[in-house]
Write a protein that holds these residues in place. Structure first.
Motif, PDB file in Angstrom:
ATOM      1  N   LYS A  67       0.810  -1.227   0.000  1.00 40.28           N
ATOM      2  CA  LYS A  67       0.000   0.000   0.000  1.00 40.28           C
ATOM      3  C   LYS A  67       0.839   1.272   0.000  1.00 40.28           C
ATOM      4  O   LYS A  67       0.372   2.335  -0.435  1.00 40.28           O
ATOM      5  CB  LYS A  67      -0.928  -0.006   1.215  1.00 40.28           C
ATOM      6  CG  LYS A  67      -2.020   1.055   1.162  1.00 40.28           C
ATOM      7  CD  LYS A  67      -3.054   0.856   2.272  1.00 40.28           C
ATOM      8  CE  LYS A  67      -4.196   1.852   2.110  1.00 40.28           C
ATOM      9  NZ  LYS A  67      -5.269   1.632   3.104  1.00 40.28           N
ATOM     10  N   ILE A  68       2.089   1.199   0.481  1.00 45.83           N
ATOM     11  CA  ILE A  68       2.882   2.426   0.620  1.00 45.83           C
ATOM     12  C   ILE A  68       3.134   3.121  -0.715  1.00 45.83           C
ATOM     13  O   ILE A  68       3.436   4.316  -0.742  1.00 45.83           O
ATOM     14  CB  ILE A  68       4.229   2.142   1.311  1.00 45.83           C
ATOM     15  CG1 ILE A  68       4.996   1.044   0.578  1.00 45.83           C
ATOM     16  CG2 ILE A  68       4.038   1.824   2.765  1.00 45.83           C
ATOM     17  CD1 ILE A  68       6.379   0.786   1.127  1.00 45.83           C
ATOM     18  N   SER A  69       2.987   2.416  -1.843  1.00 46.74           N
ATOM     19  CA  SER A  69       3.194   3.073  -3.133  1.00 46.74           C
ATOM     20  C   SER A  69       2.002   3.952  -3.510  1.00 46.74           C
ATOM     21  O   SER A  69       2.130   4.838  -4.361  1.00 46.74           O
ATOM     22  CB  SER A  69       3.442   2.034  -4.230  1.00 46.74           C
ATOM     23  OG  SER A  69       2.312   1.207  -4.412  1.00 46.74           O
ATOM     24  N   ASP A  70       0.848   3.719  -2.895  1.00 47.92           N
ATOM     25  CA  ASP A  70      -0.343   4.549  -3.108  1.00 47.92           C
ATOM     26  C   ASP A  70      -1.273   4.341  -1.917  1.00 47.92           C
ATOM     27  O   ASP A  70      -2.148   3.475  -1.927  1.00 47.92           O
ATOM     28  CB  ASP A  70      -1.046   4.178  -4.412  1.00 47.92           C
ATOM     29  CG  ASP A  70      -2.187   5.152  -4.754  1.00 47.92           C
ATOM     30  OD1 ASP A  70      -2.540   5.973  -3.886  1.00 47.92           O
ATOM     31  OD2 ASP A  70      -2.712   5.073  -5.874  1.00 47.92           O
ATOM     32  N   CYS A  71      -1.057   5.138  -0.875  1.00 46.88           N
ATOM     33  CA  CYS A  71      -1.773   4.929   0.393  1.00 46.88           C
ATOM     34  C   CYS A  71      -3.267   5.219   0.289  1.00 46.88           C
ATOM     35  O   CYS A  71      -4.040   4.766   1.145  1.00 46.88           O
ATOM     36  CB  CYS A  71      -1.155   5.802   1.487  1.00 46.88           C
ATOM     37  SG  CYS A  71       0.539   5.323   1.904  1.00 46.88           S
ATOM     38  N   GLU A  72      -3.689   5.961  -0.728  1.00 47.43           N
ATOM     39  CA  GLU A  72      -5.099   6.287  -0.877  1.00 47.43           C
ATOM     40  C   GLU A  72      -5.900   5.144  -1.508  1.00 47.43           C
ATOM     41  O   GLU A  72      -7.118   5.123  -1.450  1.00 47.43           O
ATOM     42  CB  GLU A  72      -5.253   7.552  -1.737  1.00 47.43           C
ATOM     43  CG  GLU A  72      -4.553   8.784  -1.187  1.00 47.43           C
ATOM     44  CD  GLU A  72      -5.086   9.181   0.182  1.00 47.43           C
ATOM     45  OE1 GLU A  72      -6.312   9.074   0.381  1.00 47.43           O
ATOM     46  OE2 GLU A  72      -4.275   9.575   1.049  1.00 47.43           O
ATOM     47  N   LYS A  73      -5.214   4.211  -2.083  1.00 43.29           N
ATOM     48  CA  LYS A  73      -5.864   3.134  -2.832  1.00 43.29           C
ATOM     49  C   LYS A  73      -5.884   1.851  -2.007  1.00 43.29           C
ATOM     50  O   LYS A  73      -4.888   1.492  -1.377  1.00 43.29           O
ATOM     51  CB  LYS A  73      -5.100   2.916  -4.149  1.00 43.29           C
ATOM     52  CG  LYS A  73      -5.671   1.859  -5.063  1.00 43.29           C
ATOM     53  CD  LYS A  73      -4.773   1.752  -6.299  1.00 43.29           C
ATOM     54  CE  LYS A  73      -5.194   0.610  -7.203  1.00 43.29           C
ATOM     55  NZ  LYS A  73      -4.271   0.466  -8.359  1.00 43.29           N
ATOM     56  N   GLU A  74      -7.019   1.153  -1.997  1.00 46.76           N
ATOM     57  CA  GLU A  74      -7.133  -0.097  -1.266  1.00 46.76           C
ATOM     58  C   GLU A  74      -6.376  -1.216  -1.989  1.00 46.76           C
ATOM     59  O   GLU A  74      -6.373  -1.277  -3.221  1.00 46.76           O
ATOM     60  CB  GLU A  74      -8.597  -0.488  -1.084  1.00 46.76           C
ATOM     61  CG  GLU A  74      -9.357   0.382  -0.096  1.00 46.76           C
ATOM     62  CD  GLU A  74      -8.750   0.351   1.305  1.00 46.76           C
ATOM     63  OE1 GLU A  74      -8.385  -0.753   1.762  1.00 46.76           O
ATOM     64  OE2 GLU A  74      -8.625   1.420   1.923  1.00 46.76           O
ATOM     65  N   VAL A  75      -5.774  -2.103  -1.227  1.00 47.27           N
ATOM     66  CA  VAL A  75      -5.005  -3.210  -1.789  1.00 47.27           C
ATOM     67  C   VAL A  75      -5.954  -4.339  -2.209  1.00 47.27           C
ATOM     68  O   VAL A  75      -6.836  -4.749  -1.449  1.00 47.27           O
ATOM     69  CB  VAL A  75      -3.986  -3.740  -0.768  1.00 47.27           C
ATOM     70  CG1 VAL A  75      -3.269  -4.966  -1.309  1.00 47.27           C
ATOM     71  CG2 VAL A  75      -2.987  -2.650  -0.402  1.00 47.27           C
TER      72      VAL A  75
END
Length: 551
Positions: A413-421
């Motif tokens: 998730k750290i590459s895009d914290c706003e997006k759900e995994v």
């Protein structure tokens, strides 16, 4: 001195309110010392009256109570001051380190050993910023005002006592100047050796290096290397410490002269002061020498050796860290050349090519041909020495990926914290089965009982790369630690998952056979850029690499 002024300015900017409160407290602390001395003088005068029978016992007890109350209040105030200053320094250290960490240097900087030396010094300068600036500000706001208030008090008793202050000030100025020059030369001589010492120390502390050292029995070798570096470090330090010792001896002799002059002045004016004032003068003289030794000399001496680190901090903060990357919808290299810092040969030599939107490209070649360097330029991590680069915003997965001691979900998730995994993707690339692993548990033997293989860590890096949805994806040897069966499954997953443009750098040519085009790189030059079928027919080097890779 310029670095000190910049350091004080930075400290003020980081927290204006606490800066004013902190050093306002220092001025009050300086004033409290004079109040304590004056209270002692009054008490001694009352004691003289009491001994002479001119003051009642009750009045004397009242005076002693007032004196004790003043001392208690001053002690309580100093205790509060120490607590507040410690808290203030803690806040400053955190803010100063954040300022340095916010500098986003291109990775190419880290290929330069001189920059690494400078950065190592700068990190120490950031962590010691409050300590260094406090030393100088203490001299002004606490020791300086204390000195000033005591000077006024002594002048009030007798103008001749000001001579004591002048002698002390000249003595300390001379000593500090000599010490500073020695400390600066010491730091310059040790900065590179210190980094080597830290490197060998870490070899015996880091898990990966310790395992290999034990496995191949190289501990004696590295201990010998460490001792060589340590001996050199100690030898250089000894030379400069002897010079500092000589300067301290010189200081001691001058201090004896200074005390002698002070006592002669007191003796000369003995008839113009009372017994109480005479006693207080000696207490004040002791405070003056204490201020001089602890403040003007001691505090400054403590930080003299750290000034080069503060200089390094501002050199790093002044450096240009980001290049102006030209982002668009396609990747274009026009006559691009690139050379690593301190290298003699160019890693890339006047290369040109174009990659269209949504194209899937493979980059192949022997080790050291320049494949990874091209990827770093595409990602904007390196800056070319000549030529023009136009690129697209890309996500990436490197061969030397990072292993973050976070949970599986956080690692992605750290590459895009706003997006759900999307947890389903873990299963698609054969990551550890959900029944065997808590996705929210930290992946670290240091914090939990979970340890992943290199291949599993690489799968997490791939998931992290595709989680960040960009226009383009760059994969540099994304499956080097994964077995061939799973590797094929992962590449099929990438081809199906990624609908935008993609670049794959690999030694396994069968993995890029189905790409739109394949770029063949050798000795920093692009030898060919075509489809797999055309390269097999027309390029001998590619044909040789293909045969070797698939045999």
């Amino acid at each position: 001195m310029n670095s000190i002024l910049r350091g004080i300015k930075l400290v003020f900017i980081l927290d204006k309110k606490r800066f004013i409160i902190n050093y306002g407290i220092f001025v009050l602390e300086a004033l409290s010392s004079v109040v304590a001395i004056y209270a002692l003088q009054l008490t001694l005068e009352k004691l003289g009256l009491f001994v002479a029978g001119n003051l009642t016992t009750r009045a004397m007890i009242f005076c002693m109570c007032i004196f004790m109350l003043v001392k208690i209040l001053i002690y309580a105030f100093k205790s509060f001051m120490n607590f507040y200053c410690e808290y203030y320094n803690l806040i400053l250290d955190r803010e100063a380190e954040n300022v340095l960490q916010e500098k986003k240097f291109l990775p190419i900087f880290y290929e330069d050993s001189k920059f690494l030396d400078l950065l190592s010094q700068a990190k120490n300068g950031a962590s010691d910023l409050s300590y260094i600036t406090n030393a100088y500000l203490d001299v002004v706001f606490m020791y300086g005002f204390n000195f000033l208030f005591l000077a006024i008090y002594l002048f009030y008793l007798s103008p001749y006592f000001i001579l004591i202050l002048v002698v002390v000030m000249l003595l300390q100025f001379l000593h500090n100047k000599l010490d500073k020059g020695i400390e600066e030369k010491l730091e310059e001589s040790l900065k590179n050796i210190r980094r080597k010492r830290e490197y060998f120390e870490n070899l015996f502390l880091e898990k990966e290096s310790v395992k290999e050292i034990k496995a191949v029995n190289t501990s004696d070798y590295f201990l010998d290397r460490f001792n060589i570096v340590l001996d050199k470090f100690c030898a250089i330090s000894e030379i400069f410490y002897k010079k500092l010792l000589l300067n301290d001896v010189r200081m001691g002799l001058l201090k004896i002269i200074c005390y002698t002059i002070s006592y002669l002045i007191v003796y000369a004016v003995r008839d113009s002061v009372s017994i109480a004032e005479f006693g207080v003068v000696f207490v004040t003289m002791k405070s003056i020498f204490s201020i001089s030794e602890e403040g003007f000399y001691g505090r400054i001496k403590e930080v003299n050796s750290l000034l080069p680190q503060l200089d390094a901090l501002f050199k790093v903060l002044d450096m240009k860290c980001e290049k102006n990357t030209d982002f668009g919808d396609e990747i274009i290299f026009e006559n691009v050349s690139f050379k690593y810092p301190n290298a003699n040969e160019y890693a890339l030599k006047n290369i040109s090519f174009k990659i269209n939107p949504n194209e899937k490209i493979g980059i192949v070649g022997v080790n050291g041909s320049g494949k990874s360097t091209i990827s770093k330029l595409i990602l904007g991590l390196y800056e070319q020495n000549s030529g023009n680069v136009k690129t697209v915003k890309s996500s990436s997965v490197f061969q030397d990926f990072a292993k973050y001691e976070l949970s599986s979900i956080e690692n992605v998730k750290i590459s895009d914290c706003e997006k759900e995994v999307d947890k389903s993707k873990f299963k698609e690339i054969d990551y550890i089965d959900e029944s065997e692993l808590d996705y929210n548990k930290i992946l670290s033997k240091r914090f939990s009982d979970i340890s992943l293989s290199q291949g599993q860590w690489q799968k997490l890096a791939i998931l992290r790369g595709i989680h960040k949805n960009e226009k383009f994806f760059v994969f540099d040897e994304p499956t080097w630690a994964i077995d061939p069966i799973v590797e094929k499954k992962i590449f099929n997953f990438l081809y199906n998952e990624i609908q935008t443009g993609m670049i794959v750098i690999t030694h396994n040519l069968s993995s890029v056979k189905q790409m739109d085009k394949i770029m063949l790189v050798d000795k920093g030059e692009v030898l060919a850029f075509d489809t797999h079928s055309n390269l097999i027919q027309n390029n001998e080097l590619y044909k040789k690499l293909w045969t070797t890779s698939t045999t």
